[in-house]
Design a protein around this motif. Structure first.
Motif, PDB file in Angstrom:
ATOM      1  N   VAL A  37     -14.832 -34.735 -10.901  1.00  0.00           N
ATOM      2  CA  VAL A  37     -16.151 -35.315 -10.630  1.00  0.00           C
ATOM      3  C   VAL A  37     -16.366 -36.560 -11.474  1.00  0.00           C
ATOM      4  CG1 VAL A  37     -17.229 -33.151  -9.890  1.00  0.00           C
ATOM      5  CG2 VAL A  37     -17.257 -33.764 -12.303  1.00  0.00           C
ATOM      6  N   ASP A  38     -16.988 -37.545 -10.861  1.00  0.00           N
ATOM      7  CA  ASP A  38     -17.429 -38.744 -11.541  1.00  0.00           C
ATOM      8  C   ASP A  38     -18.925 -38.869 -11.294  1.00  0.00           C
ATOM      9  OD1 ASP A  38     -14.856 -39.712 -12.510  1.00  0.00           O
ATOM     10  OD2 ASP A  38     -14.379 -40.077 -10.401  1.00  0.00           O
ATOM     11  N   ARG A  39     -19.559 -39.851 -11.889  1.00  0.00           N
ATOM     12  CA  ARG A  39     -20.997 -39.994 -11.718  1.00  0.00           C
ATOM     13  C   ARG A  39     -21.330 -40.360 -10.276  1.00  0.00           C
ATOM     14  NH1 ARG A  39     -24.266 -43.207 -16.222  1.00  0.00           N
ATOM     15  NH2 ARG A  39     -23.338 -41.445 -17.348  1.00  0.00           N
ATOM     16  N   GLY A  40     -22.014 -39.455  -9.578  1.00  0.00           N
ATOM     17  CA  GLY A  40     -22.447 -39.720  -8.218  1.00  0.00           C
ATOM     18  C   GLY A  40     -21.400 -39.508  -7.155  1.00  0.00           C
ATOM     19  N   ALA A  41     -20.202 -39.060  -7.527  1.00  0.00           N
ATOM     20  CA  ALA A  41     -19.138 -38.874  -6.538  1.00  0.00           C
ATOM     21  C   ALA A  41     -18.147 -37.840  -7.046  1.00  0.00           C
ATOM     22  CB  ALA A  41     -18.429 -40.197  -6.250  1.00  0.00           C
ATOM     23  N   ALA A  42     -17.332 -37.331  -6.129  1.00  0.00           N
ATOM     24  CA  ALA A  42     -16.307 -36.353  -6.479  1.00  0.00           C
ATOM     25  C   ALA A  42     -14.997 -36.729  -5.811  1.00  0.00           C
ATOM     26  CB  ALA A  42     -16.735 -34.955  -6.040  1.00  0.00           C
ATOM     27  N   GLU A  43     -13.902 -36.503  -6.516  1.00  0.00           N
ATOM     28  CA  GLU A  43     -12.589 -36.617  -5.905  1.00  0.00           C
ATOM     29  C   GLU A  43     -12.243 -35.250  -5.336  1.00  0.00           C
ATOM     30  OE1 GLU A  43      -9.623 -38.411  -8.335  1.00  0.00           O
ATOM     31  OE2 GLU A  43     -11.004 -39.894  -9.168  1.00  0.00           O
ATOM     32  N   ASP A  66     -32.030 -28.781 -10.551  1.00  0.00           N
ATOM     33  CA  ASP A  66     -31.292 -27.787 -11.327  1.00  0.00           C
ATOM     34  C   ASP A  66     -29.874 -28.298 -11.553  1.00  0.00           C
ATOM     35  OD1 ASP A  66     -30.140 -25.632 -12.534  1.00  0.00           O
ATOM     36  OD2 ASP A  66     -30.387 -24.245 -10.862  1.00  0.00           O
ATOM     37  N   PRO A  67     -29.520 -28.661 -12.788  1.00  0.00           N
ATOM     38  CA  PRO A  67     -28.179 -29.197 -13.055  1.00  0.00           C
ATOM     39  C   PRO A  67     -27.049 -28.261 -12.656  1.00  0.00           C
ATOM     40  CG  PRO A  67     -29.630 -29.597 -14.926  1.00  0.00           C
ATOM     41  CD  PRO A  67     -30.381 -28.699 -13.986  1.00  0.00           C
ATOM     42  N   VAL A  68     -27.321 -26.963 -12.567  1.00  0.00           N
ATOM     43  CA  VAL A  68     -26.277 -26.024 -12.154  1.00  0.00           C
ATOM     44  C   VAL A  68     -25.836 -26.295 -10.716  1.00  0.00           C
ATOM     45  CG1 VAL A  68     -25.791 -23.570 -11.732  1.00  0.00           C
ATOM     46  CG2 VAL A  68     -26.990 -24.260 -13.797  1.00  0.00           C
ATOM     47  N   ALA A  69     -26.698 -26.929  -9.929  1.00  0.00           N
ATOM     48  CA  ALA A  69     -26.365 -27.245  -8.537  1.00  0.00           C
ATOM     49  C   ALA A  69     -25.508 -28.493  -8.402  1.00  0.00           C
ATOM     50  CB  ALA A  69     -27.643 -27.413  -7.719  1.00  0.00           C
ATOM     51  N   LEU A  70     -25.222 -29.166  -9.513  1.00  0.00           N
ATOM     52  CA  LEU A  70     -24.379 -30.365  -9.469  1.00  0.00           C
ATOM     53  C   LEU A  70     -22.949 -29.972  -9.122  1.00  0.00           C
ATOM     54  CD1 LEU A  70     -24.644 -33.466 -10.137  1.00  0.00           C
ATOM     55  CD2 LEU A  70     -23.666 -32.886 -12.356  1.00  0.00           C
ATOM     56  N   PRO A  71     -22.272 -30.697  -8.218  1.00  0.00           N
ATOM     57  CA  PRO A  71     -20.872 -30.371  -7.902  1.00  0.00           C
ATOM     58  C   PRO A  71     -20.008 -30.363  -9.160  1.00  0.00           C
ATOM     59  CG  PRO A  71     -21.740 -31.938  -6.304  1.00  0.00           C
ATOM     60  CD  PRO A  71     -22.778 -31.808  -7.383  1.00  0.00           C
ATOM     61  N   CYS A  72     -19.065 -29.430  -9.216  1.00  0.00           N
ATOM     62  CA  CYS A  72     -18.166 -29.357 -10.367  1.00  0.00           C
ATOM     63  C   CYS A  72     -16.759 -29.032  -9.888  1.00  0.00           C
ATOM     64  CB  CYS A  72     -18.645 -28.316 -11.374  1.00  0.00           C
ATOM     65  SG  CYS A  72     -18.335 -26.623 -10.867  1.00  0.00           S
ATOM     66  N   VAL A  73     -15.809 -29.170 -10.790  1.00  0.00           N
ATOM     67  CA  VAL A  73     -14.415 -28.917 -10.453  1.00  0.00           C
ATOM     68  C   VAL A  73     -14.241 -27.463 -10.008  1.00  0.00           C
ATOM     69  CG1 VAL A  73     -12.065 -28.867 -11.360  1.00  0.00           C
ATOM     70  CG2 VAL A  73     -13.626 -30.680 -12.052  1.00  0.00           C
ATOM     71  N   GLY A  74     -13.541 -27.280  -8.897  1.00  0.00           N
ATOM     72  CA  GLY A  74     -13.320 -25.950  -8.341  1.00  0.00           C
ATOM     73  C   GLY A  74     -14.242 -25.609  -7.195  1.00  0.00           C
ATOM     74  N   ASP A  75     -15.334 -26.361  -7.042  1.00  0.00           N
ATOM     75  CA  ASP A  75     -16.262 -26.112  -5.936  1.00  0.00           C
ATOM     76  C   ASP A  75     -15.583 -26.337  -4.587  1.00  0.00           C
ATOM     77  OD1 ASP A  75     -18.845 -25.235  -6.708  1.00  0.00           O
ATOM     78  OD2 ASP A  75     -19.330 -27.218  -7.482  1.00  0.00           O
ATOM     79  N   ALA A 122     -16.726 -24.964 -14.471  1.00  0.00           N
ATOM     80  CA  ALA A 122     -15.724 -24.702 -13.443  1.00  0.00           C
ATOM     81  C   ALA A 122     -16.271 -23.660 -12.478  1.00  0.00           C
ATOM     82  CB  ALA A 122     -14.420 -24.210 -14.062  1.00  0.00           C
ATOM     83  N   ALA A 123     -15.898 -23.789 -11.204  1.00  0.00           N
ATOM     84  CA  ALA A 123     -16.391 -22.864 -10.181  1.00  0.00           C
ATOM     85  C   ALA A 123     -15.229 -22.245  -9.413  1.00  0.00           C
ATOM     86  CB  ALA A 123     -17.323 -23.594  -9.212  1.00  0.00           C
ATOM     87  N   ASN A 124     -15.491 -21.083  -8.844  1.00  0.00           N
ATOM     88  CA  ASN A 124     -14.504 -20.370  -8.031  1.00  0.00           C
ATOM     89  C   ASN A 124     -13.213 -20.144  -8.808  1.00  0.00           C
ATOM     90  OD1 ASN A 124     -16.208 -20.334  -5.641  1.00  0.00           O
ATOM     91  ND2 ASN A 124     -15.802 -22.532  -5.502  1.00  0.00           N
ATOM     92  N   VAL A 125     -13.398 -19.679 -10.050  1.00  0.00           N
ATOM     93  CA  VAL A 125     -12.281 -19.431 -10.953  1.00  0.00           C
ATOM     94  C   VAL A 125     -12.003 -17.933 -11.015  1.00  0.00           C
ATOM     95  CG1 VAL A 125     -11.601 -19.471 -13.376  1.00  0.00           C
ATOM     96  CG2 VAL A 125     -12.621 -21.497 -12.336  1.00  0.00           C
ATOM     97  N   ASP A 126     -10.732 -17.565 -10.896  1.00  0.00           N
ATOM     98  CA  ASP A 126     -10.337 -16.157 -10.960  1.00  0.00           C
ATOM     99  C   ASP A 126      -9.999 -15.717 -12.377  1.00  0.00           C
ATOM    100  OD1 ASP A 126     -10.202 -15.626  -7.963  1.00  0.00           O
ATOM    101  OD2 ASP A 126      -8.793 -17.290  -8.137  1.00  0.00           O
ATOM    102  N   VAL A 127      -9.429 -16.630 -13.177  1.00  0.00           N
ATOM    103  CA  VAL A 127      -8.980 -16.306 -14.529  1.00  0.00           C
ATOM    104  C   VAL A 127      -9.517 -17.358 -15.494  1.00  0.00           C
ATOM    105  CG1 VAL A 127      -6.992 -15.875 -16.026  1.00  0.00           C
ATOM    106  CG2 VAL A 127      -6.854 -15.314 -13.586  1.00  0.00           C
ATOM    107  N   VAL A 128     -10.005 -16.897 -16.656  1.00  0.00           N
ATOM    108  CA  VAL A 128     -10.478 -17.807 -17.705  1.00  0.00           C
ATOM    109  C   VAL A 128      -9.562 -17.638 -18.911  1.00  0.00           C
ATOM    110  CG1 VAL A 128     -12.385 -18.456 -19.209  1.00  0.00           C
ATOM    111  CG2 VAL A 128     -12.856 -17.630 -16.889  1.00  0.00           C
TER     112      VAL A 128
END
Length: 372
Positions: A37-43, A66-75, A122-128
């Motif tokens: 994720v970058d500001r305003g966009a996602a790869e 709600d900042p939790v709704a911001l796209p993150c890696v793994g979404d 991180a989202a949709n993670v199986d192992v931490v």
């Protein structure tokens, strides 16, 4: 972007795509997984390969509320190709798991202070994977940091695993360190690894069979990027040598990134974490301190505070040496922080509700508005 280019519709399966996710995708949108994720966009990675997708107005509004709704890696996301050829990220699919940290909270004489807003790492993670470096035989692990990260890991819905990295640097002190960490991580697998020699790397790889996704968390210099490179079999993340004198690594990674591995599975590398606040705790703290929870069930009084009450099984365990006193102190601290975060979240929700009613009442008082 260091992830390999992915092409063909079948490429979505190795990324973790399945029928249940397909059922959540709105009609007309293209499925893609957020790799960075970058500001305003996602790869993102889609069946057509790698692309950049800018956030839609709907996504930006949700994140502002709600900042939790911001796209993150793994979404997993639904993206749309616009007429001019660029992509827009229109919606996020429901997260199966999410590693969320709260705002930084500090203990002071006046209590805790800080921010109750959450941030998804991180989202949709199986192992931490919680990475803690082994340094010298005279050093001890940062057990409080391990316990804090494990509480968030349990709360995320992922499987926590502790990795003692750079195990070649500690020599004969490794067995003691492993016992010390195991005491702070009941019910959690603890493995020593050395990414440079390959020790334990295959054990780590075993947690990533099929399409499982893992995230590596820890302080700067814990060897996270070196481990990711060892799993990938190539230098996908930049690393630096340990510093002379203290054996600690330098901070290199400055962003989170999803890396598909050639042998299957995916891994997310992260920047070093200095402070991690708890967020929306349910049973995470209880899972980390299951030894204390078991002892508490044997106390004479149900409301025992484990301070000076007669018949306290927790104090008895400390006195006979079966429970380190540090564990009780850490448990009390995280319990207080979790309660503080819950109260801050409740207060924030009440404030938002009050603001909504103020807007409604203001609209109703406007001149000329029809009233019943």
């Amino acid at each position: 972007m260091s992830s390999p280019v992915i092409s063909g519709l079948s490429a979505l399966s190795p990324l973790g795509w399945d029928d249940s996710l397909a059922a959540e995708l709105p009609a007309g949108l293209i499925p893609a997984r957020v790799a960075r994720v970058d500001r305003g966009a996602a790869e993102v990675l889609s069946a057509d390969g790698h692309a950049q997708a800018h956030y839609s107005a709907q996504v930006r509004r949700a994140a502002a509320a709600d900042p939790v709704a911001l796209p993150c890696v793994g979404d997993w996301a639904g993206i749309r190709r616009l007429p001019e050829g660029r992509f827009e990220l229109e919606t996020l699919l429901p997260r199966r798991t999410a590693f969320v940290r709260g705002g930084v909270g500090r203990l002071s004489r006046g209590g805790l202070s800080g921010d109750s807003q959450g941030q998804v790492l991180a989202a949709n993670v199986d192992v931490v994977f919680v990475a803690e470096p082994a340094l010298h035989a005279t050093d001890t692990a940062d057990l409080s940091r391990i316990e804090r990260l494990l509480a968030l890991a349990w709360e995320s819905g992922g499987l926590p695993v502790v990795l003692i990295t750079k195990s070649d640097l500690i020599g004969e002190g490794l067995d003691y360190l492993m016992e010390e960490v195991a005491t702070a991580a009941p019910g959690v697998d603890v493995h020593p690894i050395c990414s440079l020699t390959g020790e334990g790397v295959e054990i780590v790889r075993g947690y990533l069979e099929g399409t499982r996704t893992a995230v590596v968390l820890g302080a700067s210099g814990a060897g996270k990027s070196t481990l990711v490179n060892a799993l990938a079999g190539t230098a996908v993340m930049e690393t630096q040598q340990v510093r002379a004198g203290d054996g600690r690594g330098r901070h290199t990674t400055v962003h989170r990134e999803l890396i598909p591995l050639q042998g299957g599975g995916l891994i997310i590398d992260t920047p070093g974490i200095r402070r991690v606040g708890l967020y929306d705790m349910g049973e995470g703290v209880d899972m980390v301190f299951s030894d204390i929870e078991d002892l508490a069930g044997r106390c004479r009084f149900a409301d025992c505070r484990h301070d000076s009450e007669p018949g306290c099984a927790v104090i008895a365990a400390i006195e006979d040496g079966t429970l380190p006193e540090r564990r009780l102190e850490s448990w009390n601290k995280l319990q207080r922080e979790a309660a503080w975060m819950a109260s801050r979240s409740d207060a924030r929700l009440r404030k938002e509700l009050q603001n909504r009613w103020k807007i409604i009442h203001k609209e109703m008082r406007k001149p000329g508005r029809n009233r019943p």
